[in-house]
Design an enzyme around this catalytic site. Structure first.
Site, PDB file in Angstrom:
ATOM      1  N   TYR A  36       0.839  -1.208   0.000  1.00 42.18           N
ATOM      2  CA  TYR A  36       0.000   0.000   0.000  1.00 42.18           C
ATOM      3  C   TYR A  36       0.876   1.262   0.000  1.00 42.18           C
ATOM      4  O   TYR A  36       0.647   2.184  -0.797  1.00 42.18           O
ATOM      5  CB  TYR A  36      -0.900  -0.033   1.238  1.00 42.18           C
ATOM      6  CG  TYR A  36      -1.869   1.121   1.343  1.00 42.18           C
ATOM      7  CD1 TYR A  36      -3.033   1.162   0.585  1.00 42.18           C
ATOM      8  CD2 TYR A  36      -1.617   2.186   2.212  1.00 42.18           C
ATOM      9  CE1 TYR A  36      -3.925   2.221   0.683  1.00 42.18           C
ATOM     10  CE2 TYR A  36      -2.509   3.242   2.325  1.00 42.18           C
ATOM     11  CZ  TYR A  36      -3.665   3.254   1.557  1.00 42.18           C
ATOM     12  OH  TYR A  36      -4.541   4.312   1.658  1.00 42.18           O
ATOM     13  N   ALA A  87       3.946   1.597  -0.957  1.00 45.02           N
ATOM     14  CA  ALA A  87       4.662   1.729  -2.239  1.00 45.02           C
ATOM     15  C   ALA A  87       3.715   2.274  -3.306  1.00 45.02           C
ATOM     16  O   ALA A  87       4.100   3.128  -4.119  1.00 45.02           O
ATOM     17  CB  ALA A  87       5.231   0.374  -2.664  1.00 45.02           C
TER      18      ALA A  87
HETATM   19  P1  NAP Z   1     -13.400   2.465   0.636  1.00 44.05           P
HETATM   20  O1  NAP Z   1     -14.445   3.024   1.539  1.00 44.05           O
HETATM   21  O2  NAP Z   1     -12.945   1.063   0.813  1.00 44.05           O
HETATM   22  O3  NAP Z   1     -13.893   2.693  -0.879  1.00 44.05           O
HETATM   23  C1  NAP Z   1     -13.084   2.233  -1.926  1.00 44.05           C
HETATM   24  C2  NAP Z   1     -13.704   2.650  -3.239  1.00 44.05           C
HETATM   25  O4  NAP Z   1     -12.824   2.263  -4.298  1.00 44.05           O
HETATM   26  C3  NAP Z   1     -15.045   1.983  -3.518  1.00 44.05           C
HETATM   27  O5  NAP Z   1     -15.875   2.928  -4.150  1.00 44.05           O
HETATM   28  C4  NAP Z   1     -14.680   0.860  -4.477  1.00 44.05           C
HETATM   29  O6  NAP Z   1     -15.727   0.494  -5.376  1.00 44.05           O
HETATM   30  C5  NAP Z   1     -13.555   1.524  -5.244  1.00 44.05           C
HETATM   31  N1  NAP Z   1     -12.691   0.555  -5.944  1.00 44.05           N
HETATM   32  C6  NAP Z   1     -11.907  -0.404  -5.419  1.00 44.05           C
HETATM   33  N2  NAP Z   1     -11.270  -1.082  -6.392  1.00 44.05           N
HETATM   34  C7  NAP Z   1     -11.675  -0.528  -7.564  1.00 44.05           C
HETATM   35  C8  NAP Z   1     -11.400  -0.788  -8.927  1.00 44.05           C
HETATM   36  N3  NAP Z   1     -10.551  -1.765  -9.297  1.00 44.05           N
HETATM   37  N4  NAP Z   1     -12.011  -0.032  -9.874  1.00 44.05           N
HETATM   38  C9  NAP Z   1     -12.882   0.957  -9.520  1.00 44.05           C
HETATM   39  N5  NAP Z   1     -13.177   1.248  -8.248  1.00 44.05           N
HETATM   40  C10 NAP Z   1     -12.587   0.510  -7.283  1.00 44.05           C
HETATM   41  O7  NAP Z   1     -12.055   3.361   0.702  1.00 44.05           O
HETATM   42  P2  NAP Z   1     -11.774   4.859   1.257  1.00 44.05           P
HETATM   43  O8  NAP Z   1     -11.286   4.759   2.638  1.00 44.05           O
HETATM   44  O9  NAP Z   1     -12.882   5.757   0.903  1.00 44.05           O
HETATM   45  O10 NAP Z   1     -10.492   5.223   0.371  1.00 44.05           O
HETATM   46  C11 NAP Z   1     -10.543   6.015  -0.808  1.00 44.05           C
HETATM   47  C12 NAP Z   1      -9.117   6.402  -1.180  1.00 44.05           C
HETATM   48  O11 NAP Z   1      -8.537   7.160  -0.106  1.00 44.05           O
HETATM   49  C13 NAP Z   1      -8.202   5.196  -1.391  1.00 44.05           C
HETATM   50  O12 NAP Z   1      -7.313   5.459  -2.453  1.00 44.05           O
HETATM   51  C14 NAP Z   1      -7.435   5.111  -0.080  1.00 44.05           C
HETATM   52  O13 NAP Z   1      -6.189   4.500  -0.231  1.00 44.05           O
HETATM   53  C15 NAP Z   1      -7.299   6.590   0.270  1.00 44.05           C
HETATM   54  N6  NAP Z   1      -7.048   6.836   1.686  1.00 44.05           N
HETATM   55  C16 NAP Z   1      -7.963   6.481   2.622  1.00 44.05           C
HETATM   56  C17 NAP Z   1      -7.686   6.749   3.947  1.00 44.05           C
HETATM   57  C18 NAP Z   1      -8.644   6.397   5.056  1.00 44.05           C
HETATM   58  O14 NAP Z   1      -8.291   6.573   6.225  1.00 44.05           O
HETATM   59  N7  NAP Z   1      -9.830   5.925   4.756  1.00 44.05           N
HETATM   60  C19 NAP Z   1      -6.481   7.367   4.322  1.00 44.05           C
HETATM   61  C20 NAP Z   1      -5.573   7.706   3.335  1.00 44.05           C
HETATM   62  C21 NAP Z   1      -5.872   7.449   2.011  1.00 44.05           C
HETATM   63  P3  NAP Z   1     -16.851  -0.654  -4.990  1.00 44.05           P
HETATM   64  O15 NAP Z   1     -17.729  -0.026  -3.935  1.00 44.05           O
HETATM   65  O16 NAP Z   1     -17.588  -0.901  -6.250  1.00 44.05           O
HETATM   66  O17 NAP Z   1     -16.084  -1.808  -4.453  1.00 44.05           O
END
Ligand code: NAP
Length: 249
Positions: A157, A159
Site C-alpha cells: 500500500y 509503495a
Molecule cells: P473504501 O471506503 O474502501 O472505498 C473504496 C472505493 O474504491 C469503492 O468505491 C470501491 O468500489 C472503489 N474501488 C476499489 N477497487 C476498484 C477498482 N478496481 N475499480 C474501480 N473502483 C474501485 O475506501 P476509502 O477509505 O474511501 O479510500 C478512498 C481512497 O482514499 C483510497 O485510495 C485510499 O487508499 C485513500 N485513503 C484512505 C484513507 C482512510 O483513512 N480511509 C487514508 C488515506 C488514504 P466498490 O464499492 O464498487 O467496491
C-alpha cells in the site's frame, strides 16, 4: 448551491463509498456534473447518484475496473462522448491487503499496486488526451500519509501511494504547460470500510498522534478536492497536501 465548479465535468473513481462518495457529493454541490465510478457496488453508486440528484445536482454512475487499462480508456471515451468534455479527474479508487512482508503474497502486491497506482496512470493517460486538447484540466490523486512516511505491514500500500506521488510530480511537470494541474491529497485516518477495523483497534493512538485530536472525515478531504479542482487553484501544481490534522509533520 455553490457554483465554483459550474459547467465542469468530473470523474471520481471509486465514488460508491467512503472518501470518493464524499468528493462526488461535494463536487456536485459545487455545480459539477459528476461521473460516479464504481467497481462492484452498483447499488451504493446508484444511491450516491440519487442523493446528488435529489439535491438538484447532476451525476451518473459508471461501472469500470480502473486497474484495467482498456476498460479505463473505454470509460473515459464514453464520458467524452456523453458530456463532450472532461475537466476534473480524481484518482481515488483504492484498496488494501495488509500483512508483514513474509506473509504478504505476490497477489496481494499485484492487486494493491494495480488498483491504487496503475489505475491512476490508466485514467490520467486517457484523461490527459482530452484535457490537453481543451488546454485545461485538473487531476487530483488521493494518496496517503503512508506514502510519505511508510507504515509497517503496508509495504504494498505504501509503495503504491508513494508511486502516486511520483506520478503526480512528473505529470505536473509534463502537462502543466497545457494548462492542467496535477496534485495529490494525503489523508490521515478517515473512518471508512477500508479502515474501520484498524481504527477500532488503535483509535486512541491515532488521536494521540494527531494535533487536532480527532479522526479525519471524508468531508475534510472532499473540501480540499473541490478547492484544487476550482479555477482559484490554478497556480498550485505538483503538490502533495496532507489532510491529516497535523499527524505527519
Ligand atoms: P473504501 O471506503 O474502501 O472505498 C473504496 C472505493 O474504491 C469503492 O468505491 C470501491 O468500489 C472503489 N474501488 C476499489 N477497487 C476498484 C477498482 N478496481 N475499480 C474501480 N473502483 C474501485 O475506501 P476509502 O477509505 O474511501 O479510500 C478512498 C481512497 O482514499 C483510497 O485510495 C485510499 O487508499 C485513500 N485513503 C484512505 C484513507 C482512510 O483513512 N480511509 C487514508 C488515506 C488514504 P466498490 O464499492 O464498487 O467496491
Amino acid at each position: 448551491m455553490m457554483t465554483t465548479l459550474a459547467d465542469k465535468v468530473a470523474l471520481v473513481t471509486g465514488a460508491s463509498r467512503g472518501i470518493g462518495a464524499a468528493i462526488a457529493r461535494h463536487m456536485a454541490a459545487a455545480g459539477a456534473t459528476v461521473v460516479v465510478n464504481y467497481h462492484s457496488n452498483q447499488e451504493a453508486a446508484e444511491q450516491v447518484v440519487a442523493d446528488i440528484t435529489s439535491q438538484g445536482g447532476n451525476a451518473v454512475a459508471m461501472q469500470c475496473d480502473v486497474s484495467d487499462f482498456k476498460a479505463s480508456e473505454q470509460m473515459i471515451k464514453q464520458i467524452k462522448k456523453d458530456f463532450g468534455r472532461l475537466d476534473i479527474l480524481v484518482n481515488n479508487a483504492g484498496t488494501t491487503r495488509d500483512n508483514v512482508i513474509m506473509m504478504m503474497k505476490e497477489e496481494d502486491w499485484d492487486l494493491v499496486l494495480n488498483t491504487n497506482l496503475k489505475s491512476a496512470w490508466n485514467c490520467s493517460r486517457a484523461a490527459a488526451r482530452i484535457m490537453m486538447r481543451q488546454r485545461s484540466g485538473r487531476i487530483i490523486n488521493i494518496t496517503s500519509v503512508a506514502g510519505i512516511s511508510g507504515n509497517a505491514g503496508q509495504t504494498n500500500y505504501a509503495a503504491s501511494k508513494a508511486g502516486m506521488i511520483g506520478l503526480t510530480k512528473s505529470l505536473a511537470k509534463e502537462i502543466g504547460p497545457r494548462g492542467i494541474t496535477v496534485n495529490a491529497i494525503a489523508p490521515g485516518f478517515v473512518r471508512t470500510d477500508l479502515t474501520a477495523e484498524l481504527i477500532d483497534e488503535i483509535q486512541d493512538r491515532i488521536i494521540e498522534m494527531t494535533s487536532m485530536r480527532r479522526l479525519g472525515t471524508a468531508d475534510d478531504v472532499a473540501a480540499l478536492a473541490v478547492f484544487l479542482a476550482s479555477d482559484a487553484a490554478g497556480f498550485i501544481t505538483g503538490q502533495v497536501i496532507a489532510v491529516d490534522g497535523g499527524m505527519v509533520l
